[in-house]
Design a protein around this motif. Structure first.
Motif, PDB file in Angstrom:
ATOM      1  N   LEU A 100      15.423   0.477  -1.241  1.00  0.00           N
ATOM      2  CA  LEU A 100      15.717   1.733  -1.910  1.00  0.00           C
ATOM      3  C   LEU A 100      16.719   1.413  -3.006  1.00  0.00           C
ATOM      4  O   LEU A 100      17.736   0.763  -2.753  1.00  0.00           O
ATOM      5  CB  LEU A 100      16.316   2.734  -0.923  1.00  0.00           C
ATOM      6  CG  LEU A 100      16.798   4.051  -1.521  1.00  0.00           C
ATOM      7  CD1 LEU A 100      15.615   4.864  -2.027  1.00  0.00           C
ATOM      8  CD2 LEU A 100      17.595   4.841  -0.506  1.00  0.00           C
ATOM      9  N   VAL A 101      16.432   1.815  -4.230  1.00  0.00           N
ATOM     10  CA  VAL A 101      17.368   1.628  -5.333  1.00  0.00           C
ATOM     11  C   VAL A 101      17.794   2.997  -5.848  1.00  0.00           C
ATOM     12  O   VAL A 101      16.995   3.939  -5.887  1.00  0.00           O
ATOM     13  CB  VAL A 101      16.765   0.778  -6.484  1.00  0.00           C
ATOM     14  CG1 VAL A 101      16.499  -0.642  -6.016  1.00  0.00           C
ATOM     15  CG2 VAL A 101      15.493   1.404  -7.040  1.00  0.00           C
ATOM     16  N   ARG A 115      24.307   2.988   5.332  1.00  0.00           N
ATOM     17  CA  ARG A 115      22.893   2.672   5.087  1.00  0.00           C
ATOM     18  C   ARG A 115      22.000   3.718   5.730  1.00  0.00           C
ATOM     19  O   ARG A 115      21.062   4.233   5.099  1.00  0.00           O
ATOM     20  CB  ARG A 115      22.591   1.279   5.642  1.00  0.00           C
ATOM     21  CG  ARG A 115      21.188   0.812   5.443  1.00  0.00           C
ATOM     22  CD  ARG A 115      21.000  -0.586   6.079  1.00  0.00           C
ATOM     23  NE  ARG A 115      19.667  -1.059   5.884  1.00  0.00           N
ATOM     24  CZ  ARG A 115      18.612  -0.660   6.605  1.00  0.00           C
ATOM     25  NH1 ARG A 115      18.758   0.219   7.567  1.00  0.00           N
ATOM     26  NH2 ARG A 115      17.408  -1.143   6.355  1.00  0.00           N
ATOM     27  N   ALA A 116      22.289   4.070   6.983  1.00  0.00           N
ATOM     28  CA  ALA A 116      21.493   5.074   7.691  1.00  0.00           C
ATOM     29  C   ALA A 116      21.566   6.426   6.973  1.00  0.00           C
ATOM     30  O   ALA A 116      20.550   7.113   6.832  1.00  0.00           O
ATOM     31  CB  ALA A 116      21.980   5.212   9.133  1.00  0.00           C
ATOM     32  N   ARG A 117      22.747   6.808   6.494  1.00  0.00           N
ATOM     33  CA  ARG A 117      22.909   8.078   5.794  1.00  0.00           C
ATOM     34  C   ARG A 117      22.117   8.083   4.493  1.00  0.00           C
ATOM     35  O   ARG A 117      21.419   9.050   4.174  1.00  0.00           O
ATOM     36  CB  ARG A 117      24.391   8.351   5.504  1.00  0.00           C
ATOM     37  CG  ARG A 117      24.630   9.660   4.760  1.00  0.00           C
ATOM     38  CD  ARG A 117      26.082   9.849   4.378  1.00  0.00           C
ATOM     39  NE  ARG A 117      26.704   8.698   3.751  1.00  0.00           N
ATOM     40  CZ  ARG A 117      26.529   8.320   2.493  1.00  0.00           C
ATOM     41  NH1 ARG A 117      25.729   8.999   1.701  1.00  0.00           N
ATOM     42  NH2 ARG A 117      27.148   7.269   2.015  1.00  0.00           N
ATOM     43  N   ASP A 166      19.046  10.610   3.777  1.00  0.00           N
ATOM     44  CA  ASP A 166      19.081  11.519   2.625  1.00  0.00           C
ATOM     45  C   ASP A 166      17.871  11.310   1.717  1.00  0.00           C
ATOM     46  O   ASP A 166      17.290  12.269   1.213  1.00  0.00           O
ATOM     47  CB  ASP A 166      20.374  11.340   1.823  1.00  0.00           C
ATOM     48  CG  ASP A 166      21.589  11.860   2.560  1.00  0.00           C
ATOM     49  OD1 ASP A 166      21.430  12.548   3.596  1.00  0.00           O
ATOM     50  OD2 ASP A 166      22.718  11.559   2.115  1.00  0.00           O
ATOM     51  N   PHE A 167      17.475  10.053   1.519  1.00  0.00           N
ATOM     52  CA  PHE A 167      16.308   9.768   0.679  1.00  0.00           C
ATOM     53  C   PHE A 167      15.050  10.372   1.290  1.00  0.00           C
ATOM     54  O   PHE A 167      14.244  10.999   0.592  1.00  0.00           O
ATOM     55  CB  PHE A 167      16.145   8.267   0.476  1.00  0.00           C
ATOM     56  CG  PHE A 167      14.901   7.906  -0.281  1.00  0.00           C
ATOM     57  CD1 PHE A 167      14.772   8.234  -1.624  1.00  0.00           C
ATOM     58  CD2 PHE A 167      13.854   7.267   0.345  1.00  0.00           C
ATOM     59  CE1 PHE A 167      13.619   7.919  -2.332  1.00  0.00           C
ATOM     60  CE2 PHE A 167      12.701   6.944  -0.352  1.00  0.00           C
ATOM     61  CZ  PHE A 167      12.583   7.274  -1.688  1.00  0.00           C
ATOM     62  N   ASN A 206      10.766  14.429   1.040  1.00  0.00           N
ATOM     63  CA  ASN A 206       9.893  15.368   1.742  1.00  0.00           C
ATOM     64  C   ASN A 206      10.071  16.818   1.307  1.00  0.00           C
ATOM     65  O   ASN A 206       9.496  17.715   1.914  1.00  0.00           O
ATOM     66  CB  ASN A 206      10.107  15.242   3.264  1.00  0.00           C
ATOM     67  CG  ASN A 206       9.619  13.902   3.778  1.00  0.00           C
ATOM     68  OD1 ASN A 206       8.621  13.370   3.296  1.00  0.00           O
ATOM     69  ND2 ASN A 206      10.337  13.344   4.735  1.00  0.00           N
ATOM     70  N   LEU A 207      10.852  17.048   0.264  1.00  0.00           N
ATOM     71  CA  LEU A 207      10.998  18.408  -0.247  1.00  0.00           C
ATOM     72  C   LEU A 207       9.683  18.869  -0.864  1.00  0.00           C
ATOM     73  O   LEU A 207       8.950  18.076  -1.447  1.00  0.00           O
ATOM     74  CB  LEU A 207      12.104  18.478  -1.305  1.00  0.00           C
ATOM     75  CG  LEU A 207      13.537  18.343  -0.790  1.00  0.00           C
ATOM     76  CD1 LEU A 207      14.505  18.310  -1.972  1.00  0.00           C
ATOM     77  CD2 LEU A 207      13.897  19.475   0.146  1.00  0.00           C
TER      78      LEU A 207
END
Length: 168
Positions: free
Chosen positions: A66-67, A154-156, A160-161, A166-167
């Motif tokens: 993830l960037v 990292r988990a947060r 959040d991503f 999924n919005l």
């Protein structure tokens, strides 16, 4: 004499490990971290202020990460982009179709070059992710600004991503 032999053996082992490291296969973990650059910028009114650019790389596998880019430019213009990049050779490459009809695909490369983290969007192809004065063309910051991301962080970030992705 035995001490010198042991020292030479250790030096040879270290040199061999360094040589192996130089040719070792790159993984996303090698680029993972949070990179920052704080600098003075300004507004057209003449006012100056401090801004901070942040690039975050979170490895999700050996070949995907993830960037997230949050970059600031003159007069408060920004570039902001978040997505999954894949490892291609020695660079992470983010690819996305153009957002609007006729737009070229966004292709953003991120790699280490010596003491710098570098990035570049082919032909300024990620232009729609930037304000008027922003660009992903020929960017970079000091590699020494890299900080590790904690497991909880990292988990947060990943949670959040997924929530954003999924919005509706």
């Amino acid at each position: 004499m035995a001490g010198k032999a042991r020292l030479f053996a250790l030096l040879a082992l270290f040199a061999g490990g360094t040589a192996l490291g130089a040719g070792a296969t790159l993984t996303t973990a090698d680029l993972a971290g949070r990179y920052t650059r704080t600098f003075r910028t300004g507004l057209v009114s003449g006012e100056n202020y401090m801004a901070t650019d942040v690039v975050t790389v979170v490895a999700t596998s050996r070949t995907r990460a993830l960037v997230n880019f949050d970059l600031t430019f003159f007069n408060g213009h920004i570039c902001s982009l978040t997505g999954i990049a894949r490892l291609e050779g020695r660079a992470l490459v983010y690819r996305r179709p153009g957002r609007f009809a006729g737009d070229p695909p966004c292709i953003l490369r991120l790699w280490r070059q010596g003491a710098r983290l570098r990035w570049n969007a082919d032909n300024n192809s990620c232009r729609e992710d930037c304000g008027a004065r922003g660009s992903f063309t020929d960017g970079g910051m000091r590699w020494s600004s890299r900080r590790p991301i904690s497991r909880a962080g990292r988990a947060r970030i990943l949670r959040d991503f997924e929530r954003i992705r999924n919005l509706p």
